[in-house]
Scaffold this active site. Structure first.
Site, PDB file in Angstrom:
ATOM      1  N   LYS A  54     -39.339  93.341  41.513  1.00 33.18           N
ATOM      2  CA  LYS A  54     -37.899  93.051  41.646  1.00 33.18           C
ATOM      3  C   LYS A  54     -37.411  92.259  40.442  1.00 33.18           C
ATOM      4  O   LYS A  54     -36.354  92.537  39.881  1.00 33.18           O
ATOM      5  CB  LYS A  54     -37.622  92.240  42.915  1.00 33.18           C
ATOM      6  CG  LYS A  54     -37.572  93.085  44.168  1.00 33.18           C
ATOM      7  CD  LYS A  54     -37.549  92.222  45.421  1.00 33.18           C
ATOM      8  CE  LYS A  54     -37.760  93.088  46.651  1.00 33.18           C
ATOM      9  NZ  LYS A  54     -38.091  92.334  47.856  1.00 33.18           N
ATOM     10  N   GLN A  98     -38.120  86.692  50.484  1.00 27.04           N
ATOM     11  CA  GLN A  98     -39.083  87.775  50.706  1.00 27.04           C
ATOM     12  C   GLN A  98     -39.724  87.638  52.091  1.00 27.04           C
ATOM     13  O   GLN A  98     -40.262  86.584  52.427  1.00 27.04           O
ATOM     14  CB  GLN A  98     -40.152  87.732  49.605  1.00 27.04           C
ATOM     15  CG  GLN A  98     -41.177  88.837  49.696  1.00 27.04           C
ATOM     16  CD  GLN A  98     -40.581  90.228  49.448  1.00 27.04           C
ATOM     17  OE1 GLN A  98     -39.781  90.418  48.532  1.00 27.04           O
ATOM     18  NE2 GLN A  98     -40.973  91.188  50.258  1.00 27.04           N
ATOM     19  N   ASP A 121     -29.496  91.372  50.796  1.00 28.86           N
ATOM     20  CA  ASP A 121     -30.376  92.181  51.641  1.00 28.86           C
ATOM     21  C   ASP A 121     -29.624  92.690  52.874  1.00 28.86           C
ATOM     22  O   ASP A 121     -30.102  93.596  53.554  1.00 28.86           O
ATOM     23  CB  ASP A 121     -31.548  91.305  52.135  1.00 28.86           C
ATOM     24  CG  ASP A 121     -32.883  91.752  51.566  1.00 28.86           C
ATOM     25  OD1 ASP A 121     -32.945  92.858  50.996  1.00 28.86           O
ATOM     26  OD2 ASP A 121     -33.855  90.985  51.700  1.00 28.86           O
TER      27      ASP A 121
END
Ligand code: NAD
Length: 296
Positions: A54, A98, A121
């Site tokens: 990422k 994460q 997200d």
């Protein structure tokens, strides 16, 4: 008949190039780069790999990547304090924690601390609500990536019969919502669905997000249907090495489907590309710079 392959890798590459162009324009207009912060707690090897890729993808797209590593025994209060610091940081447009978090840390409590307008997200309950009522927010990256592949392949989805297998908050449910908003007629199937093969057989569009290797067989698929395989499952290959397979039995499904995503190289590469997209969209919104979000 052998199905056309939906090349998510190539599509994601094209999307990343577009993002890089819009990221340059953002920098020229805002006088700063867009920024995405990723917080990783603990040493989970798969998570470390994701976070690294990422970070690389973010920098390659011309955006700032901020990475924060916290020890596996970090307290929830420490993690929440980090998220609050990032909420307040004007250089940070997107925040991603994460998952999964180490045992003992409450994921919902942490996610609900993220400023919904930086929640790229799309996991915050406010963004789930916005999606549900049709307000602008952030949509989870994987289902949004699937929708992009479907629209690219099929154009208008109006009137199509779609079956989404799986009802998770991060894939199945938002996927069903996106397809409904795109005027498809949607069935959500799950672990308690009766006669799953017959349900799947009705569908012009099948999205499998189950987590069961090669569960969906070719004879479940309506001839010519478009099949999106979200599953990522590690299984032992014949050569003794582990290999990745989807939730769809690719070999039998490709004999029947009109088009299908492979695993790997289908949905997987879309997820990071859409994350970058969401972070850049956030940057434009936060600086009040006009952007045709549908063009990205
Ligand atoms: P999850 O475990 O949260 O949800 C799985 C869903 O499948 C559940 O809703 C359950 O009802 C349903 N299910 C389980 N067994 C079933 C059965 N026998 N028949 C019908 N439905 C059944 O999983 P998730 O987070 O939604 O992920 C699903 C899959 O997608 C996993 O393989 C995951 O690794 C993969 N995934 C891939 C990406 C990507 O970037 N490509 C992103 C997220 C998830």
């Amino acid at each position: 008949m052998s199905a056309a392959l939906i090349d998510g890798k190539a599509f994601a590459e094209g999307l990343r190039q577009k993002i890089a162009k819009f990221a340059d324009e953002f920098e020229a207009k805002a006088g700063r780069k867009a920024g995405l912060a990723v917080v990783l707690v603990g040493e989970d090897p798969a998570s470390q790999v994701y976070v690294r890729s990422k970070g690389k993808a973010t920098t390659a797209a011309g955006m700032n990547s901020f990475e924060y590593k916290m020890p596996a025994d970090a307290s929830e209060a420490d993690l929440i304090a980090k998220v609050e610091e990032l909420n307040a940081d004007p250089a940070v447009d997107g925040i991603l924690v994460q998952l999964p978090l180490p045992k003992g840390l409450d994921e919902q409590a942490v996610i609900s601390t993220i400023d919904p307008d930086k929640d790229v997200d799309g996991f915050h309950i406010i963004n789930a609500g916005r999606l549900s009522v049709g307000q602008k927010g952030f949509v989870p990256c994987t289902p949004l990536g699937c929708l992009m592949l479907l629209k690219d392949r099929l154009g208008d989805l109006s009137g199509k019969d779609a079956v989404v297998i799986g009802r998770s908050n991060i894939v199945g449910k938002p996927m069903a919502q996106l397809l409904t908003d795109a005027n498809a007629t949607v069935t959500i199937a799950h672990s308690r669905t009766a006669n799953l093969p017959e349900v799947v057989k009705r569908a012009d569009i099948v999205v499998a997000a189950v987590g069961r290797p090669e569960m969906v067989k070719g004879d479940w698929i309506k001839p010519g249907a478009t099949v999106i395989d979200v599953g990522i499952n590690r299984v032992d290959g014949e050569d003794g090495k582990t290999k990745l397979v989807g939730d769809v039995d690719f070999d039998s499904a490709r004999e029947v489907a009109g088009a299908i995503t492979p695993v790997p190289g289908g949905v997987g590469p879309m997820t990071i590309a859409v994350l970058l997209r969401n972070a850049l969209v956030s940057a434009y919104r936060r600086e009040n710079i006009a952007l045709d979000e549908d063009a990205l």
